[in-house]
Scaffold this motif. Structure first.
Motif, PDB file in Angstrom:
ATOM      1  N   LEU A 132       0.828  -1.194   0.000  1.00  0.00           N
ATOM      2  CA  LEU A 132       0.000   0.000   0.000  1.00  0.00           C
ATOM      3  C   LEU A 132       0.867   1.250   0.000  1.00  0.00           C
ATOM      4  N   SER A 133       0.427   2.269  -0.733  1.00  0.00           N
ATOM      5  CA  SER A 133       1.080   3.575  -0.764  1.00  0.00           C
ATOM      6  C   SER A 133       2.554   3.433  -1.134  1.00  0.00           C
ATOM      7  N   MET A 134       3.481   3.778  -0.240  1.00  0.00           N
ATOM      8  CA  MET A 134       4.895   3.552  -0.524  1.00  0.00           C
ATOM      9  C   MET A 134       5.157   2.092  -0.848  1.00  0.00           C
ATOM     10  N   GLY A 135       4.429   1.184  -0.185  1.00  0.00           N
ATOM     11  CA  GLY A 135       4.581  -0.241  -0.458  1.00  0.00           C
ATOM     12  C   GLY A 135       4.018  -0.659  -1.800  1.00  0.00           C
ATOM     13  N   GLY A 136       3.009   0.061  -2.312  1.00  0.00           N
ATOM     14  CA  GLY A 136       2.527  -0.206  -3.664  1.00  0.00           C
ATOM     15  C   GLY A 136       3.589   0.124  -4.693  1.00  0.00           C
ATOM     16  N   TYR A 137       4.286   1.227  -4.450  1.00  0.00           N
ATOM     17  CA  TYR A 137       5.437   1.557  -5.293  1.00  0.00           C
ATOM     18  C   TYR A 137       6.493   0.457  -5.203  1.00  0.00           C
ATOM     19  N   GLY A 138       6.801   0.016  -3.975  1.00  0.00           N
ATOM     20  CA  GLY A 138       7.800  -1.036  -3.805  1.00  0.00           C
ATOM     21  C   GLY A 138       7.403  -2.332  -4.474  1.00  0.00           C
ATOM     22  N   ALA A 139       6.109  -2.667  -4.433  1.00  0.00           N
ATOM     23  CA  ALA A 139       5.633  -3.904  -5.055  1.00  0.00           C
ATOM     24  C   ALA A 139       5.808  -3.864  -6.569  1.00  0.00           C
ATOM     25  N   PHE A 140       5.420  -2.755  -7.204  1.00  0.00           N
ATOM     26  CA  PHE A 140       5.595  -2.645  -8.658  1.00  0.00           C
ATOM     27  C   PHE A 140       7.078  -2.560  -9.026  1.00  0.00           C
ATOM     28  N   LYS A 141       7.877  -1.941  -8.175  1.00  0.00           N
ATOM     29  CA  LYS A 141       9.318  -1.885  -8.432  1.00  0.00           C
ATOM     30  C   LYS A 141       9.906  -3.289  -8.437  1.00  0.00           C
ATOM     31  N   LEU A 142       9.500  -4.125  -7.490  1.00  0.00           N
ATOM     32  CA  LEU A 142       9.979  -5.506  -7.464  1.00  0.00           C
ATOM     33  C   LEU A 142       9.476  -6.292  -8.670  1.00  0.00           C
ATOM     34  N   GLY A 143       8.205  -6.140  -9.002  1.00  0.00           N
ATOM     35  CA  GLY A 143       7.651  -6.872 -10.133  1.00  0.00           C
ATOM     36  C   GLY A 143       8.294  -6.488 -11.455  1.00  0.00           C
ATOM     37  N   LEU A 144       8.593  -5.201 -11.628  1.00  0.00           N
ATOM     38  CA  LEU A 144       9.183  -4.737 -12.878  1.00  0.00           C
ATOM     39  C   LEU A 144      10.676  -5.038 -12.964  1.00  0.00           C
TER      40      LEU A 144
END
Length: 263
Positions: free
Chosen positions: A124-136
Motif C-alpha cells: 500500500l502507498s509507498m509499499g505499492g510503489y515497492g511492489a511494482f518496483k519488485l515486479g518490474l
C-alpha cells in the motif's frame, strides 16, 4: 494460521530488523498424510507497508491473517522504515535488503516456495510503489504484483508540497536529486519498456487500485495510462475511497482473490 514476529540481523542493512510472517497451519491429518522426507513449500505473498508504518501494520489494521487462511498462502511483511524501498543516497541499502536478502532469509527460516509461480508481491502507498518496483525489476521471480493506492509517480509526488515529508533533506538523502531519480531505475516509468519486451508468459501480472478521493489518485491514473500504453497485463480497479485502512482492508481481499495461485 500461525503468526511469527521475527527479529534477525540483516547483512545488507548492517543492523537488526524485523518481519511479521503468517504461515498456514496444516491439520494433524494433513501433516500425517505428507510423505516422510518431503518438504512442503507454501506459496508466498510479500506484503509491503507504507511510509508511516512498519512490519506490524498489516496485521494490526487489517484481517490479513484471516483472509490468507482460506488461500493457503504464506505472507511475509518486512520493515523498511521511510526508505521508499531504495538503496539510499545517504543511508542504508533497503532495496538490496528487500530484493536480494529478504527472500533468501525468509526461505531459510520458513517453508516458502522459491518457484516464480508461487511468489507474489503487494503493498500500500509507498509499499505499492515497492511492489511494482519488485515486479518490474524482477519478473523472473514474481508471477504477480499488486499496488493499493500506490505512490507510483515518485518523482512528481516527492516534489508535491502536500507530501508528508517533515524533513526538508529527506528526499536528498533518499535519491540525491530529482534529476537522478527521474533518469534512474527507481522511476517506475523507466522500467515499463523492458518488461513489455519480455515474452507474454514471462511478464508478471499487475493489479492496481486506488480510491477516487485519494490524494494519489491522479498519480495512479498517470501510471495506469503508461501501463496500458506499454501493453503489460494490468487489472485496474477504482471506487470511492481515501488513503486509509478501511479501503486497504477491503482491497487486500480482492488482491488475494486475484492472485494466480497454482494450487
Amino acid at each position: 494460521m500461525a503468526l511469527f514476529q521475527c527479529d534477525f540481523f540483516s547483512e545488507k542493512l548492517g543492523f537488526s530488523t524485523g518481519m511479521s510472517v503468517i504461515l498456514p497451519q496444516p491439520s494433524l491429518a494433513e501433516v500425517a498424510s505428507r510423505k516422510e522426507g518431503t518438504d512442503y513449500k507454501y506459496p508466498v505473498l510479500y506484503l509491503l507497508h507504507g511510509l508511516s508504518d512498519d512490519h506490524t501494520a498489516w496485521t494490526r489494521y487489517t484481517s490479513i491473517e484471516r483472509y490468507a487462511s482460506s488461500k493457503g498462502i504464506a505472507v511475509v511483511m518486512p520493515g523498511v522504515h521511510r526508505s521508499f524501498y531504495a538503496d539510499m543516497e545517504q543511508g542504508s541499502r533497503y532495496w538490496s535488503f528487500v530484493s536480494e536478502e529478504l527472500p533468501l532469509v525468509a526461505r531459510s527460516f520458513f517453508p516458502l516456495s522459491a518457484r516464480r509461480e508461487d511468489n507474489f508481491v503487494a503493498g500500500l502507498s509507498m509499499g505499492g510503489y515497492g511492489a511494482f518496483k519488485l515486479g518490474l525489476h524482477h519478473p523472473e521471480r514474481f508471477a504477480a504484483a499488486a499496488s493499493l493506492s500506490g505512490a507510483l509517480d515518485v518523482a512528481s509526488r516527492l516534489q508535491h508540497p502536500a507530501f508528508p515529508y517533515t524533513d526538508a533533506g529527506e528526499f536528498e538523502r533518499l535519491y540525491g536529486s530529482v534529476e537522478k531519480l527521474k533518469a534512474g531505475p527507481s522511476n517506475l516509468f523507466n522500467l515499463l519498456t523492458s518488461a513489455a519486451e519480455l515474452p507474454p508468459e514471462d511478464q508478471p501480472r499487475f493489479y492496481q487500485c486506488c480510491g477516487t478521493e485519494d490524494h494519489l489518485y491522479e498519480d495512479n491514473l498517470r501510471f495506469k495510462a503508461a501501463m496500458e500504453e506499454s501493453g503489460l497485463p494490468l487489472t485496474y480497479d477504482e471506487e470511492p475511497g481515501m488513503h486509509e485502512w478501511g479501503y486497504w482492508d477491503r482491497n487486500i481481499q480482492r488482491v488475494l482473490d486475484w492472485l494466480p495461485l497454482s494450487r
